[in-house]
Design a protein around this motif. Structure first.
Motif, PDB file in Angstrom:
ATOM      1  N   CYS A  43       0.855  -1.191   0.000  1.00  0.00           N
ATOM      2  CA  CYS A  43       0.000   0.000   0.000  1.00  0.00           C
ATOM      3  C   CYS A  43       0.889   1.239   0.000  1.00  0.00           C
ATOM      4  CB  CYS A  43      -0.905  -0.027   1.229  1.00  0.00           C
ATOM      5  SG  CYS A  43      -1.718   1.551   1.533  1.00  0.00           S
ATOM      6  N   CYS A  46       0.337   3.002   3.857  1.00  0.00           N
ATOM      7  CA  CYS A  46       0.755   2.357   5.104  1.00  0.00           C
ATOM      8  C   CYS A  46       1.807   1.272   4.904  1.00  0.00           C
ATOM      9  CB  CYS A  46      -0.448   1.774   5.836  1.00  0.00           C
ATOM     10  SG  CYS A  46      -1.115   0.294   5.061  1.00  0.00           S
ATOM     11  N   ARG A  48       1.361  -1.695   3.841  1.00  0.00           N
ATOM     12  CA  ARG A  48       0.815  -3.042   4.016  1.00  0.00           C
ATOM     13  C   ARG A  48       1.137  -3.894   2.793  1.00  0.00           C
ATOM     14  NH1 ARG A  48      -3.499  -4.260   7.269  1.00  0.00           N
ATOM     15  NH2 ARG A  48      -3.917  -2.032   7.412  1.00  0.00           N
ATOM     16  N   CYS A  60      -4.523   0.563   0.102  1.00  0.00           N
ATOM     17  CA  CYS A  60      -5.264  -0.587   0.631  1.00  0.00           C
ATOM     18  C   CYS A  60      -6.628  -0.184   1.186  1.00  0.00           C
ATOM     19  CB  CYS A  60      -4.435  -1.310   1.695  1.00  0.00           C
ATOM     20  SG  CYS A  60      -4.417  -0.501   3.309  1.00  0.00           S
ATOM     21  N   CYS A  63      -6.664   1.826   4.512  1.00  0.00           N
ATOM     22  CA  CYS A  63      -6.325   3.249   4.374  1.00  0.00           C
ATOM     23  C   CYS A  63      -7.419   4.026   3.647  1.00  0.00           C
ATOM     24  CB  CYS A  63      -4.996   3.422   3.660  1.00  0.00           C
ATOM     25  SG  CYS A  63      -3.592   2.932   4.662  1.00  0.00           S
TER      26      CYS A  63
HETATM   27 ZN   LIG Z   1      -2.710   1.055   3.582  1.00  0.00          ZN
END
Ligand SMILES: [Zn+2]
Ligand SMILES: [Zn+2]
Length: 236
Positions: A43, A46, A48, A60, A63
């Motif tokens: 992502c 973040c 991820r 993602c 978020c």
């Molecule tokens: Zn994210």
């Protein structure tokens, strides 16, 4: 001098138990290479990890549902196996000699995912005074200090305070964690934060609720941008 020190106090790798072949480090090359690092497919906000390839600028669902207060967060490796054990020893068992090894991971992650140029100040996730008294040191502060020195930026372990001691969050979901962390941090020297690009440092990120709460306090104090790096990221 170094050779002499090595002869007297050999740096033993905590992974394989052999003498380390990395200069001034404890984790040997072979064990270091086994740490599972994050590479691509993540992502944009973040960090991820997402399975399968992602398009450019993927954000993602977490978020998209709730935009974190930090502008970008990245973690060096997976919070599992060898790396999890090392971080646990560093945090709870006083294995402070692992600091440079862990800062290597932070620095690598930082240089791969961020520009160093805009960073004004490096700030650790602070511990509450009570926790600090129990534990005697803040693992995030040691890492942040080490990283700041590597990139030649100011370290600031005093502008942000943890004003609420939160209990362990492992049983909570993302939304509950966020609620639990609300108001946990306060910026006590806003003049040192205002208009700055802040790099937040912690050892582990899970849902990101701690980084989010701290970034929220920094943004409220006028930080221009808040970036975050952690050594590892837990999957949840
Ligand atoms: Zn994210
Ligand atoms: Zn080893």
């Amino acid at each position: 001098m170094r050779r002499l020190a090595d002869a007297i106090y050999p740096r033993i790798c905590p992974g394989c138990g052999e003498a380390s072949d990395r200069d001034d480090r404890h984790i040997c090359w072979a064990c270091f290479a086994q740490i599972e690092l994050f590479t691509e497919s993540m992502c944009e906000v973040c960090g991820r990890f997402v399975t399968g390839g992602v398009r450019h600028q993927f954000v993602c669902s977490a978020c998209r549902a709730f935009k974190p207060a930090f502008d970008r967060a990245r973690s060096a490796g997976h919070f599992s196996g060898f790396l999890r054990d090392r971080l646990h020893a560093f945090k709870y068992n006083g294995a402070l000699w692992l600091k440079d090894d862990l800062v290597d991971l932070l620095e690598g992650c930082l240089r791969a995912s961020f520009e160093i140029g805009p960073i004004d100040v490096v700030v650790p996730i602070p511990l509450h005074t009570i926790k600090m008294r129990e534990r005697n040191y803040n693992q995030a502060a040691l890492l942040a200090e080490g990283l700041a020195a590597r990139i030649g930026r100011r370290y600031d372990g005093r502008s942000v305070k943890r004003v609420v001691q939160t209990e362990t969050q492992t049983h909570l979901h993302a939304a509950e964690r966020r609620e639990n962390m609300r108001g946990a941090f306060a910026v006590v020297r806003p003049e040192w934060i205002r208009q700055r690009t802040v790099l937040l440092v912690d050892d582990v990120m899970t849902t990101g609720s701690t980084l989010d709460a701290c970034a929220r306090a920094l943004k409220k104090a006028g930080a221009r941008q808040v970036w975050a790096v952690t050594v590892a990221r837990g999957i949840r």
